[in-house]
Design a protein around this motif. Structure first.
Motif, PDB file in Angstrom:
ATOM      1  N   ALA A 136       0.820  -1.223   0.000  1.00  0.00           N
ATOM      2  CA  ALA A 136       0.000   0.000   0.000  1.00  0.00           C
ATOM      3  C   ALA A 136       0.852   1.270   0.000  1.00  0.00           C
ATOM      4  CB  ALA A 136      -0.936   0.001   1.198  1.00  0.00           C
ATOM      5  N   GLN A 137       1.971   1.242   0.718  1.00  0.00           N
ATOM      6  CA  GLN A 137       2.781   2.465   0.817  1.00  0.00           C
ATOM      7  C   GLN A 137       4.272   2.120   0.719  1.00  0.00           C
ATOM      8  OE1 GLN A 137       2.339   4.814   4.394  1.00  0.00           O
ATOM      9  NE2 GLN A 137       2.832   6.695   3.307  1.00  0.00           N
ATOM     10  N   PRO A 138       4.747   1.915  -0.504  1.00  0.00           N
ATOM     11  CA  PRO A 138       6.161   1.517  -0.657  1.00  0.00           C
ATOM     12  C   PRO A 138       7.141   2.577  -0.154  1.00  0.00           C
ATOM     13  CG  PRO A 138       4.923   1.205  -2.709  1.00  0.00           C
ATOM     14  CD  PRO A 138       4.038   1.971  -1.777  1.00  0.00           C
ATOM     15  N   ASP A 139       6.762   3.871  -0.310  1.00  0.00           N
ATOM     16  CA  ASP A 139       7.618   4.984   0.094  1.00  0.00           C
ATOM     17  C   ASP A 139       6.950   5.662   1.287  1.00  0.00           C
ATOM     18  OD1 ASP A 139       8.674   7.584   0.389  1.00  0.00           O
ATOM     19  OD2 ASP A 139       9.071   7.809  -1.751  1.00  0.00           O
ATOM     20  N   SER A 140       7.658   5.705   2.419  1.00  0.00           N
ATOM     21  CA  SER A 140       7.035   6.190   3.655  1.00  0.00           C
ATOM     22  C   SER A 140       6.696   7.676   3.611  1.00  0.00           C
ATOM     23  CB  SER A 140       7.966   5.920   4.841  1.00  0.00           C
ATOM     24  OG  SER A 140       9.183   6.621   4.661  1.00  0.00           O
TER      25      SER A 140
ATOM     26  N   THR B 208       5.577   9.348   0.717  1.00  0.00           N
ATOM     27  CA  THR B 208       4.565   9.701  -0.288  1.00  0.00           C
ATOM     28  C   THR B 208       3.251   9.004   0.074  1.00  0.00           C
ATOM     29  OG1 THR B 208       5.197   7.913  -1.763  1.00  0.00           O
ATOM     30  CG2 THR B 208       6.256  10.018  -2.166  1.00  0.00           C
ATOM     31  N   PRO B 209       2.119   9.540  -0.388  1.00  0.00           N
ATOM     32  CA  PRO B 209       0.835   8.982   0.039  1.00  0.00           C
ATOM     33  C   PRO B 209       0.665   7.513  -0.356  1.00  0.00           C
ATOM     34  CG  PRO B 209       0.544  11.078  -1.104  1.00  0.00           C
ATOM     35  CD  PRO B 209       1.968  10.696  -1.275  1.00  0.00           C
ATOM     36  N   ARG B 210      -0.180   6.839   0.434  1.00  0.00           N
ATOM     37  CA  ARG B 210      -0.492   5.436   0.114  1.00  0.00           C
ATOM     38  C   ARG B 210      -1.189   5.357  -1.228  1.00  0.00           C
ATOM     39  NH1 ARG B 210      -2.667   2.560   4.973  1.00  0.00           N
ATOM     40  NH2 ARG B 210      -4.252   1.928   3.505  1.00  0.00           N
ATOM     41  N   SER B 211      -0.917   4.307  -1.972  1.00  0.00           N
ATOM     42  CA  SER B 211      -1.688   4.124  -3.203  1.00  0.00           C
ATOM     43  C   SER B 211      -2.919   3.281  -2.859  1.00  0.00           C
ATOM     44  CB  SER B 211      -0.847   3.456  -4.276  1.00  0.00           C
ATOM     45  OG  SER B 211      -0.467   2.183  -3.858  1.00  0.00           O
ATOM     46  N   SER B 212      -3.980   3.509  -3.594  1.00  0.00           N
ATOM     47  CA  SER B 212      -5.215   2.830  -3.226  1.00  0.00           C
ATOM     48  C   SER B 212      -5.672   1.869  -4.318  1.00  0.00           C
ATOM     49  CB  SER B 212      -6.305   3.856  -2.945  1.00  0.00           C
ATOM     50  OG  SER B 212      -6.388   4.734  -4.040  1.00  0.00           O
ATOM     51  N   LEU B 213      -4.898   1.785  -5.389  1.00  0.00           N
ATOM     52  CA  LEU B 213      -5.334   0.955  -6.512  1.00  0.00           C
ATOM     53  C   LEU B 213      -4.331  -0.134  -6.842  1.00  0.00           C
ATOM     54  CD1 LEU B 213      -6.846   3.289  -9.259  1.00  0.00           C
ATOM     55  CD2 LEU B 213      -7.993   1.459  -7.989  1.00  0.00           C
ATOM     56  N   SER B 214      -4.816  -1.353  -6.847  1.00  0.00           N
ATOM     57  CA  SER B 214      -4.017  -2.462  -7.351  1.00  0.00           C
ATOM     58  C   SER B 214      -4.983  -3.581  -7.691  1.00  0.00           C
ATOM     59  CB  SER B 214      -3.023  -2.941  -6.289  1.00  0.00           C
ATOM     60  OG  SER B 214      -2.383  -4.125  -6.742  1.00  0.00           O
ATOM     61  N   LYS B 215      -4.620  -4.388  -8.667  1.00  0.00           N
ATOM     62  CA  LYS B 215      -5.433  -5.571  -8.981  1.00  0.00           C
ATOM     63  C   LYS B 215      -5.256  -6.635  -7.904  1.00  0.00           C
ATOM     64  CE  LYS B 215      -3.862  -6.365 -13.325  1.00  0.00           C
ATOM     65  NZ  LYS B 215      -3.145  -5.166 -13.773  1.00  0.00           N
TER      66      LYS B 215
ATOM     67  N   PRO C 188      -4.388  -7.884  -3.734  1.00  0.00           N
ATOM     68  CA  PRO C 188      -4.602  -7.430  -2.352  1.00  0.00           C
ATOM     69  C   PRO C 188      -3.385  -6.623  -1.893  1.00  0.00           C
ATOM     70  CG  PRO C 188      -4.890  -9.815  -2.532  1.00  0.00           C
ATOM     71  CD  PRO C 188      -4.400  -9.345  -3.863  1.00  0.00           C
ATOM     72  N   MET C 189      -3.670  -5.529  -1.185  1.00  0.00           N
ATOM     73  CA  MET C 189      -2.578  -4.646  -0.775  1.00  0.00           C
ATOM     74  C   MET C 189      -2.276  -4.811   0.711  1.00  0.00           C
ATOM     75  SD  MET C 189      -3.648  -1.232  -2.817  1.00  0.00           S
ATOM     76  CE  MET C 189      -2.037  -0.568  -3.039  1.00  0.00           C
ATOM     77  N   LEU C 190      -0.996  -4.831   1.024  1.00  0.00           N
ATOM     78  CA  LEU C 190      -0.589  -4.959   2.423  1.00  0.00           C
ATOM     79  C   LEU C 190      -0.185  -3.595   2.972  1.00  0.00           C
ATOM     80  CD1 LEU C 190       1.752  -8.064   2.122  1.00  0.00           C
ATOM     81  CD2 LEU C 190      -0.647  -8.030   2.815  1.00  0.00           C
ATOM     82  N   ASP C 191      -0.626  -3.339   4.192  1.00  0.00           N
ATOM     83  CA  ASP C 191      -0.188  -2.143   4.904  1.00  0.00           C
ATOM     84  C   ASP C 191       1.192  -2.411   5.486  1.00  0.00           C
ATOM     85  OD1 ASP C 191      -1.075   0.372   5.187  1.00  0.00           O
ATOM     86  OD2 ASP C 191      -2.809  -0.163   6.386  1.00  0.00           O
ATOM     87  N   ASP C 192       1.232  -3.389   6.365  1.00  0.00           N
ATOM     88  CA  ASP C 192       2.527  -3.971   6.695  1.00  0.00           C
ATOM     89  C   ASP C 192       2.339  -5.468   6.508  1.00  0.00           C
ATOM     90  OD1 ASP C 192       1.717  -5.253   9.163  1.00  0.00           O
ATOM     91  OD2 ASP C 192       1.798  -3.281  10.103  1.00  0.00           O
ATOM     92  N   PHE C 193       3.265  -6.252   6.925  1.00  0.00           N
ATOM     93  CA  PHE C 193       3.199  -7.676   6.568  1.00  0.00           C
ATOM     94  C   PHE C 193       2.163  -8.430   7.372  1.00  0.00           C
ATOM     95  CE2 PHE C 193       7.114  -6.036   5.089  1.00  0.00           C
ATOM     96  CZ  PHE C 193       7.192  -6.596   3.831  1.00  0.00           C
TER      97      PHE C 193
END
Ligand SMILES: [Mg+2]
Length: 217
Positions: free
Chosen positions: A192-196, A198-205, A207-212
């Motif tokens: 969800a947020q690869p770069d601490s 920059t804003p979280r991205s909300s789009l992916s085909k 499932p997105m992880l916040d942390d593990f």
């Protein structure tokens, strides 16, 4: 929480933006390097950026994009020297070390697979100690193909066989996840947020992880 990841036979993990904060890489390429380049060429930073951005764009997703030797040659700047200058920004993402420890304890086959160059991997290992969690750390340069290409996965499998049906793979790059999906890897997760910073991205085909240990959606 990742569903049943302990039951997976193989866990494949990306490095930059997945285990490590992408802030280091983004800061380096988008801010620090344009400053270095501007000084070297005696131009202002805006001109440096205007010059660099189309060159970056032309090589995105290719092995050149991930090759520090290519960029040193192309730009006339010692990339590794400058990467080391800002190495204090290299850091784990939230919960990454706890997750790696769990994988090491409970998963038979955990591999790091990165498009990053081995010289950069060495620098990041020196700062984070990431290597203690892996028996295998694979740089795509050494397979002659980036993760975006099918041949990467074919070569990865012929190096050391794994079963795509029971493999879990986490990566922050959608094109890479698409490539893994096409190859048949079943359990795919995005970040969800690869770069601490920059804003979280909300789009992916995927499932997105916040942390593990937490899903973002
Ligand atoms: Mg990545």
């Amino acid at each position: 929480m990742l569903p049943n990841f302990r039951e997976k036979e193989t866990v494949l993990l990306d490095m930059d933006g997945t285990l490590l904060d992408l802030h280091y890489d983004n800061y380096f390429w988008q801010h620090y390097l344009p400053q270095v380049y501007a000084q070297a060429k005696e131009i202002d930073e805006a001109s440096a950026l205007a010059h660099l951005m189309p060159i970056f764009k032309a090589h995105q997703g290719t092995l050149n994009w991930y090759c520090v030797d290519f960029w040193s040659e192309e730009l006339g700047v010692d990339i590794m020297h400058h990467k080391a200058q800002v190495a204090d920004r290299i850091a784990y993402r939230p919960q990454a070390e706890a997750f790696l420890q769990t994988c090491q304890d409970e998963v038979e086959d955990t591999r790091l697979i990165t498009n990053g160059h081995r010289k950069v991997l060495d620098l990041k290992m020196a700062v984070t100690g990431l290597d203690k969690y892996f028996r295998e750390m694979i740089c795509s340069h050494e397979l002659g193909a980036a993760k975006e290409q099918q041949v990467f996965w074919q070569r990865l499998q012929s190096m050391n066989e794994f079963e795509p049906e029971t493999t879990l793979f986490i990566d922050d790059n959608e094109a890479v996840l698409d490539s893994a999906h096409k190859f048949g890897i079943r359990h795919l997760y995005s970040v969800a947020q690869p770069d601490s910073v920059t804003p979280r991205s909300s789009l992916s085909k995927y499932p997105m992880l916040d942390d593990f240990f937490a899903r973002a959606d």
